[in-house]
Design an enzyme around this catalytic site. Sequence first.
Site, PDB file in Angstrom:
ATOM      1  N   ARG A  27      11.256   3.164   3.971  1.00 37.15           N
ATOM      2  CA  ARG A  27      10.762   2.310   5.065  1.00 37.15           C
ATOM      3  C   ARG A  27      11.882   1.372   5.483  1.00 37.15           C
ATOM      4  O   ARG A  27      12.618   0.854   4.646  1.00 37.15           O
ATOM      5  CB  ARG A  27       9.553   1.513   4.607  1.00 37.15           C
ATOM      6  CG  ARG A  27       9.140   0.470   5.615  1.00 37.15           C
ATOM      7  CD  ARG A  27       7.856  -0.200   5.259  1.00 37.15           C
ATOM      8  NE  ARG A  27       6.733   0.708   5.424  1.00 37.15           N
ATOM      9  CZ  ARG A  27       5.461   0.321   5.374  1.00 37.15           C
ATOM     10  NH1 ARG A  27       5.171  -0.943   5.129  1.00 37.15           N
ATOM     11  NH2 ARG A  27       4.488   1.190   5.539  1.00 37.15           N
ATOM     12  N   LYS A  73      26.106  -4.654   2.118  1.00 39.50           N
ATOM     13  CA  LYS A  73      27.498  -4.485   1.680  1.00 39.50           C
ATOM     14  C   LYS A  73      28.306  -3.666   2.684  1.00 39.50           C
ATOM     15  O   LYS A  73      29.460  -3.376   2.468  1.00 39.50           O
ATOM     16  CB  LYS A  73      27.525  -3.778   0.322  1.00 39.50           C
ATOM     17  CG  LYS A  73      27.052  -4.654  -0.816  1.00 39.50           C
ATOM     18  CD  LYS A  73      27.202  -3.922  -2.130  1.00 39.50           C
ATOM     19  CE  LYS A  73      26.716  -4.780  -3.277  1.00 39.50           C
ATOM     20  NZ  LYS A  73      26.665  -4.016  -4.528  1.00 39.50           N
ATOM     21  N   ARG A 111       0.797  -1.215   0.000  1.00 42.24           N
ATOM     22  CA  ARG A 111       0.000   0.000   0.000  1.00 42.24           C
ATOM     23  C   ARG A 111       0.834   1.272   0.000  1.00 42.24           C
ATOM     24  O   ARG A 111       0.664   2.130  -0.851  1.00 42.24           O
ATOM     25  CB  ARG A 111      -0.829   0.087   1.282  1.00 42.24           C
ATOM     26  CG  ARG A 111      -2.181  -0.413   1.253  1.00 42.24           C
ATOM     27  CD  ARG A 111      -2.537  -0.825   2.676  1.00 42.24           C
ATOM     28  NE  ARG A 111      -1.691  -1.952   3.052  1.00 42.24           N
ATOM     29  CZ  ARG A 111      -1.972  -3.204   2.711  1.00 42.24           C
ATOM     30  NH1 ARG A 111      -3.070  -3.480   2.073  1.00 42.24           N
ATOM     31  NH2 ARG A 111      -1.173  -4.201   3.035  1.00 42.24           N
ATOM     32  N   THR A 112       1.705   1.385   0.973  1.00 39.03           N
ATOM     33  CA  THR A 112       2.409   2.654   1.146  1.00 39.03           C
ATOM     34  C   THR A 112       3.310   2.926  -0.058  1.00 39.03           C
ATOM     35  O   THR A 112       3.385   4.042  -0.559  1.00 39.03           O
ATOM     36  CB  THR A 112       3.219   2.632   2.463  1.00 39.03           C
ATOM     37  OG1 THR A 112       2.326   2.319   3.522  1.00 39.03           O
ATOM     38  CG2 THR A 112       3.873   3.970   2.742  1.00 39.03           C
ATOM     39  N   HIS A 132       5.111   6.586  11.598  1.00 42.39           N
ATOM     40  CA  HIS A 132       4.630   6.420  10.223  1.00 42.39           C
ATOM     41  C   HIS A 132       3.829   7.692   9.888  1.00 42.39           C
ATOM     42  O   HIS A 132       2.605   7.664   9.802  1.00 42.39           O
ATOM     43  CB  HIS A 132       3.761   5.157  10.158  1.00 42.39           C
ATOM     44  CG  HIS A 132       3.477   4.659   8.772  1.00 42.39           C
ATOM     45  ND1 HIS A 132       3.780   5.361   7.619  1.00 42.39           N
ATOM     46  CD2 HIS A 132       2.882   3.509   8.364  1.00 42.39           C
ATOM     47  CE1 HIS A 132       3.396   4.645   6.571  1.00 42.39           C
ATOM     48  NE2 HIS A 132       2.855   3.524   7.001  1.00 42.39           N
TER      49      HIS A 132
HETATM   50  C1  NCD Z   1       0.856  -0.185   8.335  1.00 41.87           C
HETATM   51  C2  NCD Z   1       2.353  -0.191   8.567  1.00 41.87           C
HETATM   52  O1  NCD Z   1       3.107  -0.588   7.689  1.00 41.87           O
HETATM   53  O2  NCD Z   1       2.717   0.210   9.652  1.00 41.87           O
HETATM   54  N1  NCD Z   1       0.488  -0.445   7.021  1.00 41.87           N
HETATM   55  C3  NCD Z   1       0.528   0.575   6.111  1.00 41.87           C
HETATM   56  O3  NCD Z   1       1.457   1.336   6.034  1.00 41.87           O
HETATM   57  N2  NCD Z   1      -0.561   0.708   5.355  1.00 41.87           N
HETATM   58  C4  NCD Z   1       0.130  -1.036   9.285  1.00 41.87           C
HETATM   59  C5  NCD Z   1       0.531  -2.466   9.442  1.00 41.87           C
HETATM   60  O4  NCD Z   1       1.432  -2.966   8.794  1.00 41.87           O
HETATM   61  O5  NCD Z   1      -0.133  -3.112  10.260  1.00 41.87           O
END
Ligand code: NCD
Length: 310
Positions: free
Chosen positions: A107, A86, A57-58, A135
């Site tokens: 991320r 590395k 999603r993100t 986040h």
């Molecule tokens: C969330 C995350 O990655 O923290 N998901 C997201 O970004 N849509 C929530 C999760 O993974 O539970």
Amino acid sequence: MQFQGSDILTTKQFDREAVTIVFDLAKHFEKVLRGQEFLDLARGKILANLFYEPSTRTRFSFEVAMKKLGGDVITAVGEEYSSLRKGETLYDTGRVISQFAHVIAMRHAQPGSVSDLAQGATVPVLNAGDGPANHPTQGLLDLYTIWKQRGEIDGLRICMAGDLKNSRVQHSECDLLMHYRDVKFVFVSPQSLKMPTEIVANLRLKGFEISEMSNLSEAVSECDVISSSRIQIERFASMEEYNRNTGIFVIDPGVMAHVKKDAILLAPLPRIEEITREVDDDLRAKYFEQVKNGVPVRMALLALVLALKI
Ligand code: NCD
């Protein structure tokens, strides 16, 4: 808060005014995109998506946001790309990627890792999730969904249910909700997955009312917004420990029967077993709309840090 050229590392950077700037611009993008599929504002600009921890999603949401602004995207996914492999430092990776891209979304499983990369980067870095810590873009899009659905955030009663210890999303939601008046918090989680004490203490210090409850039906019945998180399997040392904490609080039609008519149910997704499939058809379930709201909110953040001419 100054957006132009800035990193977005944590929701703690935002005050109420900054949140409003993001929401207004996201609303604007939603409106213009109704008549036009793609804009031309970020032509020639490149977003580097660095997803060292899994994401669908993100990552897609950032990618679509940049493409809708008229920009381009380069992507590295998976741990094999990690500088750690590395032996390159995150600082150096940040410096290197800045030679290719105008903005970075990242991320990583380690709290603080995105800040380490941002130290070396010479372009804005957006935190797309650093372990259980923060986040910010998800926190913002969750609040944006609440704002759109409810019209205002002041005075709302919010139930947060699930893995409150490890959900970076709910931590970020708390940071942002602190800027609103008379918000009341109801926390529901397994005993060993409670909201971190620093967050609870900070909310109390700022005068917010918090209750911790163990009966989910009772907790949701009092609230205007329910924010659910899955039990974060990747943060557990063993499967036994994970299994001990799952399936305890499940939102099903029986629980929904206790929810107010005008309340909304949010979840950042993925959903595992904490919300049953039958709930999807309930008009109060807004998690799929919430996913969609990620695009205009990330468009707004990208446009602001890149100082695009709107
Ligand atoms: C969330 C995350 O990655 O923290 N998901 C997201 O970004 N849509 C929530 C999760 O993974 O539970």
